[in-house]
Design a protein around this motif. Structure first.
Motif, PDB file in Angstrom:
ATOM      1  N   MET A   1       0.838  -1.200   0.000  1.00 30.19           N
ATOM      2  CA  MET A   1       0.000   0.000   0.000  1.00 30.19           C
ATOM      3  C   MET A   1       0.867   1.242   0.000  1.00 30.19           C
ATOM      4  SD  MET A   1      -2.516   1.330   2.992  1.00 30.19           S
ATOM      5  CE  MET A   1      -3.326  -0.224   2.962  1.00 30.19           C
ATOM      6  N   GLU A   2       0.599   2.121  -0.957  1.00 35.10           N
ATOM      7  CA  GLU A   2       1.365   3.355  -1.003  1.00 35.10           C
ATOM      8  C   GLU A   2       0.761   4.331  -0.030  1.00 35.10           C
ATOM      9  OE1 GLU A   2       4.069   3.591  -2.709  1.00 35.10           O
ATOM     10  OE2 GLU A   2       3.818   1.604  -3.520  1.00 35.10           O
ATOM     11  N   GLN A   3       1.602   5.039   0.700  1.00 39.62           N
ATOM     12  CA  GLN A   3       1.122   5.948   1.754  1.00 39.62           C
ATOM     13  C   GLN A   3       0.233   7.032   1.191  1.00 39.62           C
ATOM     14  OE1 GLN A   3       4.174   7.392   4.234  1.00 39.62           O
ATOM     15  NE2 GLN A   3       2.829   8.692   5.424  1.00 39.62           N
ATOM     16  N   GLU A   4       0.574   7.488  -0.069  1.00 33.22           N
ATOM     17  CA  GLU A   4      -0.198   8.604  -0.597  1.00 33.22           C
ATOM     18  C   GLU A   4      -1.536   8.163  -1.171  1.00 33.22           C
ATOM     19  OE1 GLU A   4       2.730   7.181  -3.694  1.00 33.22           O
ATOM     20  OE2 GLU A   4       2.743   7.664  -1.582  1.00 33.22           O
ATOM     21  N   SER A   5      -1.753   6.858  -1.274  1.00 30.50           N
ATOM     22  CA  SER A   5      -3.000   6.375  -1.843  1.00 30.50           C
ATOM     23  C   SER A   5      -4.168   6.611  -0.914  1.00 30.50           C
ATOM     24  CB  SER A   5      -2.883   4.870  -2.105  1.00 30.50           C
ATOM     25  OG  SER A   5      -4.129   4.367  -2.474  1.00 30.50           O
ATOM     26  N   THR A 222       2.669   3.630  11.328  1.00 32.15           N
ATOM     27  CA  THR A 222       1.443   4.412  11.484  1.00 32.15           C
ATOM     28  C   THR A 222       0.518   4.283  10.271  1.00 32.15           C
ATOM     29  OG1 THR A 222       2.531   6.379  10.609  1.00 32.15           O
ATOM     30  CG2 THR A 222       2.558   6.084  13.004  1.00 32.15           C
ATOM     31  N   THR A 223       1.047   3.772   9.158  1.00 34.80           N
ATOM     32  CA  THR A 223       0.237   3.523   7.959  1.00 34.80           C
ATOM     33  C   THR A 223       0.313   2.045   7.608  1.00 34.80           C
ATOM     34  OG1 THR A 223       1.994   3.837   6.322  1.00 34.80           O
ATOM     35  CG2 THR A 223       0.870   5.828   7.133  1.00 34.80           C
ATOM     36  N   TRP A 224      -0.603   1.584   6.789  1.00 37.44           N
ATOM     37  CA  TRP A 224      -0.604   0.183   6.394  1.00 37.44           C
ATOM     38  C   TRP A 224       0.581  -0.143   5.485  1.00 37.44           C
ATOM     39  CZ3 TRP A 224      -3.329  -3.412   8.750  1.00 37.44           C
ATOM     40  CH2 TRP A 224      -4.457  -3.017   9.481  1.00 37.44           C
ATOM     41  N   GLU A 225       0.990   0.804   4.698  1.00 39.22           N
ATOM     42  CA  GLU A 225       2.169   0.555   3.860  1.00 39.22           C
ATOM     43  C   GLU A 225       3.415   0.444   4.717  1.00 39.22           C
ATOM     44  OE1 GLU A 225       4.459  -0.414   0.734  1.00 39.22           O
ATOM     45  OE2 GLU A 225       2.262  -0.328   0.817  1.00 39.22           O
TER      46      GLU A 225
END
Length: 484
Positions: A1-5, A222-225
């Motif tokens: 998963m890209e953080q910016e997505s 903190t993010t899924w990526e």
């Protein structure tokens, strides 16, 4: 998963009266002079030597004393009768789940002491078939007066008319909403009032092995990526290429404890509706694919490993998602185990976290609903919750996380509870809560999602698993009269 997505789509393959006064009456006493000789006092008697003024004073004092004695006897007689009047007895049966009798003895006695005539009979129930036993007891007219239930059971219990509404004179709606977290205000409302009061809060947090995290040189994701990247770096394989240490326990419906909570969280964070798997926006399928890719693509977990809680406690997994109570199990398995608890990762946008908790309700058929609700709200008071928490902490790691907003600062820095409380303001809930053992709405919907996950992991395509999922979940909701 890209953080910016902004979604998961790009990270997976596309798809009482007062007596009247009595004034004194002055009367003239006649003298008998004629017709008979007047009887005279002996000239040398005692009385002839006492002045009439003193006799009068003594007489007045005697009257006063007699009046006081009479009034006192009336007062004491009334008090004695009042004391002998029996207090109305109220007997309440309370079914709980997690707290042994001795844990609640003190607070129950305090309530009984402040409310003479009230007796609370507490009994700890087994979770096995609890929801069904509860509803069967209500159907027979033998249900408890006060009982514990899961936040997702409101539709099921409401169908049998088991839930009474919290009276406004005990706690108003506005007070409820200011006292507890928003998720409780959403979950526990039926019609225009509330049908339960939470005594705890729980959900999901990310548990991480401290040593392994330190060795990686990275911080908690903190993010899924970020989670995917860290999980790959923490995965260790043996000489045969098998997983010796998993990076994170994700991807399976078979050996990942609380997989349904995690999956529901992913769907909700992605903007999807778990009740509409075939929504035209196609937000549920990407969440399914994203979840399974931890096994199928990243290969940081597999089904040869033990259940996730045990794998984490024995350091065969670096990270797991779990509710707070799993910490006790982990420490029982491995007393020296050092781990940290962090909030769940997020997708870009408004943070969404997970809630799965229990509340206290009052039977609609109990004869003393006001007393029962008074007891329930007493149990949820700040003082009582802090006492229960302190008592629990004296014998284990921590007590049940507080459901009250005003108590958040008390545990904000707690290494085990802090992460859960920090997530409470943004928590949501749905009918995919694990470990309720309800054989009802949760277990039925979870079964459909488990079948979809197992299908994907066995090589099936989305087109093959989605039709059954898309028909099955709305059917379960319709059974309990819930709109998807």
């Amino acid at each position: 998963m890209e953080q910016e997505s902004p979604s998961l789509q790009s990270q997976v393959p596309q798809a009482t009266p007062t007596a009247p006064s009595n004034p004194g009456v002055s009367e003239a006493v006649p003298e008998f002079v004629s017709g008979a000789a007047q009887t005279a006092r002996p000239s040398g008697s005692f009385f002839s030597k006492i002045p009439m003024k003193i006799i009068a004073i003594v007489a007045v004092l005697l009257v006063i004393v007699l009046a006081v004695v009479f009034a006192a006897s009336k007062f004491l007689g009334t008090s004695s009768q009042t004391a002998k009047t029996p207090t109305r007895q109220v007997n309440l049966v309370y079914w709980g789940l997690w707290e042994p009798n001795d844990v609640l003895t003190s607070v129950i006695k305090d309530f009984e002491g402040a409310n003479p005539g009230v007796h609370i009979q507490y009994g700890q129930q087994s979770i096995k078939d609890y929801r069904e036993r509860l509803q069967s007891a209500f159907a027979r007219g033998q249900g408890p007066d006060v009982f514990r239930f899961h936040n997702t059971w409101v539709p099921m219990l409401a169908q049998t008319g088991a839930l009474s509404t919290l009276p406004a004179n005990i706690m108003s709606n506005s007070t409820f909403e200011k006292t507890f977290y928003p998720v409780a205000a959403k979950d526990l409302k039926a019609g225009t009032g509330y049908v339960g009061v939470p005594l705890e809060f729980d959900g999901l947090s990310l548990f991480i092995n401290k040593r392994m995290l330190a060795d990686s040189g990275k911080s908690a994701p903190t993010t899924w990526e970020d989670l995917r990247v860290l999980a790959r770096s923490l995965t260790v394989r043996d000489a045969d290429g098998k997983i010796a240490r998993a990076g994170v326990a994700l991807g399976s419906a078979k050996n990942v404890d609380h997989f349904s909570d995690i999956l529901a969280l992913l769907i909700l964070q992605n903007g999807g509706n778990p009740g509409k798997p075939d929504d035209s926006a196609q937000l549920v399928p990407p969440a399914l694919q994203f979840y399974t890719q931890f096994m199928l693509t990243d290969k940081v977990w597999d089904e040869t490993l033990p259940n996730s809680t045990y794998a984490f406690a024995t350091e065969k997994a670096a990270m797991v998602f779990a509710p707070s109570w799993r910490a006790f199990e982990m420490k029982q398995i491995n007393p020296n185990f050092d781990f940290e608890v962090d909030p769940v990762p997020q997708l870009p946008g408004k943070p969404i976290t997970w809630a799965s908790y229990w509340a206290e309700g009052v039977s609609k058929t109990t004869k003393d609903q006001d007393v029962a609700w008074k007891f329930v709200t007493y149990m949820s008071s700040s003082d009582v919750l802090q006492k229960l928490y302190a008592d629990a902490t004296a014998v284990r790691l921590f007590g049940e996380p507080y459901p009250r907003v005003d108590l958040a600062p008390k545990v904000a820095s707690d290494p085990y509870v802090g992460a859960f409380i920090s997530q409470a303001p943004n928590a949501v809930s749905w009918y995919m809560a694990s470990n309720t053992y309800d054989n009802g709405i949760n277990d039925q919907i979870i079964k459909y999602y488990a079948d979809a996950i197992n299908g994907l992991n066995s090589g099936k395509q989305l087109e093959e698993v989605m039709p059954t999922l898309s028909k099955g979940v709305p059917a379960v909701l319709a059974q309990y009269k819930i709109a998807p």
